[in-house]
Structures are given as C-alpha cells and as structure tokens.
Motif scaffolding. Structure first.
Motif, PDB file in Angstrom:
ATOM      1  N   UNK A   1       0.851  -1.176   0.000  1.00 35.98           N
ATOM      2  CA  UNK A   1       0.000   0.000   0.000  1.00 35.98           C
ATOM      3  C   UNK A   1       0.885   1.223   0.000  1.00 35.98           C
ATOM      4  N   UNK A   2       0.395   2.265  -0.595  1.00 32.38           N
ATOM      5  CA  UNK A   2       1.135   3.514  -0.564  1.00 32.38           C
ATOM      6  C   UNK A   2       1.372   3.914   0.885  1.00 32.38           C
ATOM      7  N   UNK A   3       2.448   4.638   1.104  1.00 31.78           N
ATOM      8  CA  UNK A   3       2.796   5.036   2.465  1.00 31.78           C
ATOM      9  C   UNK A   3       1.748   5.941   3.085  1.00 31.78           C
ATOM     10  N   UNK A   4       1.019   6.662   2.258  1.00 29.28           N
ATOM     11  CA  UNK A   4       0.052   7.625   2.758  1.00 29.28           C
ATOM     12  C   UNK A   4      -1.355   7.060   2.666  1.00 29.28           C
ATOM     13  N   UNK A   5      -1.998   6.981   3.810  1.00 32.43           N
ATOM     14  CA  UNK A   5      -3.397   6.579   3.835  1.00 32.43           C
ATOM     15  C   UNK A   5      -4.250   7.831   3.748  1.00 32.43           C
ATOM     16  N   UNK A   6      -5.376   7.709   3.062  1.00 35.48           N
ATOM     17  CA  UNK A   6      -6.315   8.817   2.981  1.00 35.48           C
ATOM     18  C   UNK A   6      -6.780   9.171   4.389  1.00 35.48           C
ATOM     19  N   UNK A   7      -7.108  10.438   4.590  1.00 31.92           N
ATOM     20  CA  UNK A   7      -7.510  10.861   5.939  1.00 31.92           C
ATOM     21  C   UNK A   7      -8.835  10.238   6.392  1.00 31.92           C
ATOM     22  N   UNK A   8      -9.587   9.675   5.475  1.00 31.89           N
ATOM     23  CA  UNK A   8     -10.826   8.980   5.853  1.00 31.89           C
ATOM     24  C   UNK A   8     -10.613   7.489   6.069  1.00 31.89           C
ATOM     25  N   UNK A   9      -9.369   7.031   5.997  1.00 35.58           N
ATOM     26  CA  UNK A   9      -9.090   5.599   6.095  1.00 35.58           C
ATOM     27  C   UNK A   9      -9.654   4.988   7.375  1.00 35.58           C
ATOM     28  N   UNK A  10      -9.384   5.599   8.515  1.00 39.65           N
ATOM     29  CA  UNK A  10      -9.844   5.022   9.787  1.00 39.65           C
ATOM     30  C   UNK A  10     -11.371   4.975   9.858  1.00 39.65           C
ATOM     31  N   UNK A  11     -12.026   6.022   9.368  1.00 36.46           N
ATOM     32  CA  UNK A  11     -13.499   6.021   9.357  1.00 36.46           C
ATOM     33  C   UNK A  11     -14.023   4.938   8.423  1.00 36.46           C
ATOM     34  N   UNK A  12     -13.375   4.777   7.281  1.00 39.23           N
ATOM     35  CA  UNK A  12     -13.815   3.757   6.329  1.00 39.23           C
ATOM     36  C   UNK A  12     -13.614   2.364   6.901  1.00 39.23           C
ATOM     37  N   UNK A  13     -12.535   2.175   7.618  1.00 34.83           N
ATOM     38  CA  UNK A  13     -12.271   0.865   8.215  1.00 34.83           C
ATOM     39  C   UNK A  13     -13.376   0.499   9.213  1.00 34.83           C
ATOM     40  N   UNK A  14     -13.809   1.475   9.976  1.00 31.40           N
ATOM     41  CA  UNK A  14     -14.921   1.249  10.903  1.00 31.40           C
ATOM     42  C   UNK A  14     -16.207   0.998  10.116  1.00 31.40           C
ATOM     43  N   UNK A  15     -16.418   1.761   9.054  1.00 29.79           N
ATOM     44  CA  UNK A  15     -17.653   1.642   8.266  1.00 29.79           C
ATOM     45  C   UNK A  15     -17.823   0.257   7.658  1.00 29.79           C
ATOM     46  N   UNK A  16     -16.713  -0.370   7.267  1.00 28.09           N
ATOM     47  CA  UNK A  16     -16.812  -1.715   6.686  1.00 28.09           C
ATOM     48  C   UNK A  16     -16.614  -2.801   7.738  1.00 28.09           C
ATOM     49  N   UNK A  17     -16.535  -2.381   8.977  1.00 28.01           N
ATOM     50  CA  UNK A  17     -16.427  -3.299  10.125  1.00 28.01           C
ATOM     51  C   UNK A  17     -15.173  -4.167  10.068  1.00 28.01           C
ATOM     52  N   UNK A  18     -14.077  -3.587   9.616  1.00 24.19           N
ATOM     53  CA  UNK A  18     -12.804  -4.308   9.565  1.00 24.19           C
ATOM     54  C   UNK A  18     -12.082  -4.099  10.884  1.00 24.19           C
ATOM     55  N   UNK A  19     -11.775  -5.197  11.565  1.00 26.04           N
ATOM     56  CA  UNK A  19     -11.169  -5.099  12.891  1.00 26.04           C
ATOM     57  C   UNK A  19      -9.740  -5.602  12.946  1.00 26.04           C
ATOM     58  N   UNK A  20      -9.199  -6.035  11.829  1.00 27.23           N
ATOM     59  CA  UNK A  20      -7.827  -6.542  11.849  1.00 27.23           C
ATOM     60  C   UNK A  20      -6.988  -5.842  10.795  1.00 27.23           C
ATOM     61  N   UNK A  21      -5.685  -5.896  11.007  1.00 26.48           N
ATOM     62  CA  UNK A  21      -4.764  -5.261  10.066  1.00 26.48           C
ATOM     63  C   UNK A  21      -4.263  -6.278   9.057  1.00 26.48           C
ATOM     64  N   UNK A  22      -4.428  -5.952   7.799  1.00 22.44           N
ATOM     65  CA  UNK A  22      -3.940  -6.760   6.692  1.00 22.44           C
ATOM     66  C   UNK A  22      -3.501  -5.777   5.619  1.00 22.44           C
ATOM     67  N   UNK A  23      -2.228  -5.788   5.294  1.00 22.26           N
ATOM     68  CA  UNK A  23      -1.674  -4.800   4.381  1.00 22.26           C
ATOM     69  C   UNK A  23      -2.416  -4.783   3.046  1.00 22.26           C
TER      70      UNK A  23
END
Length: 107
Positions: A1-23
């Motif tokens: 993944x690119x080094x820079x995550x979009x500033x909405x990344x954390x909100x999107x992760x919650x929105x899709x109910x993703x609870x684990x880290x997978x590159x």
C-alpha cells in the motif's frame, strides 16, 4: 500500500467493520476511498482534501463512506442498497452550488 493513507481511512475501516490489520486489504480499502474521491471529482463535485488542509464536509465524507461500503467485499448483501444511497447523495450534491466546482472553488 502507498505510504500515505487517505484521511478517511480510519473512518472507512470502521464503516466496513474491519477489525484486523492486513496490508493488502488496507491497500484495497484505501484504493476504494481514492476511487470514491475520483468519482465525485469527475461528477463535478469539490474534493477539498486534494486542495487544502480543510476537512471534507460531512456530506462528502458520507458519500465517500457509502461508496466504500457499496464496493467492499464480494458477497456484500447490502452493496446495491449502499450504491443506490451513494448515487442519490451524489445527485443531490450535484445540484448544490456549495459543492459544485466553479470559479469560486478549486479542486
């Protein structure tokens, strides 16, 4: 993944109910956010995140999250519903001079 995550990344992760880290999944999620922003831009809507440090409006944030939820996963039973909600919000935003591009607005 690119080094820079979009500033909405954390909100999107919650929105899709993703609870684990997978590159790889994180990369896919970030790509969906960027695709949503591109779609809104192509449709003529402002994307302040690309031009300044201002936060996105709540409606732009909601549109991005709806797009992500509509496109996340292969067996998403709610994909069609979220896609329809995204398109409805995008259409509403497109008739508002507050969100449309123009001389007073920059991308």
């Amino acid at each position: 993944m690119a080094d820079t995550k979009d500033k909405l990344f954390d909100k999107a992760k919650v929105a899709v109910r993703s609870t684990f880290d997978d590159v790889e999944l994180d990369s896919e999620l970030n790509d969906l956010i960027l695709s949503a922003r591109d779609d809104l831009r192509v449709f003529g809507l402002i994307d302040k995140a690309k031009s300044s440090d201002e936060d996105d409006s709540n409606l732009i944030t909601q549109a991005v999250l709806l797009y992500v939820k509509a496109h996340w996963g292969y067996d998403n039973p709610d994909a069609e519903r979220f896609g329809a909600l995204y398109n409805e919000l995008k259409n509403k935003l497109s008739v508002s001079t507050q969100f449309l591009q123009g001389d007073a607005y920059e991308i």
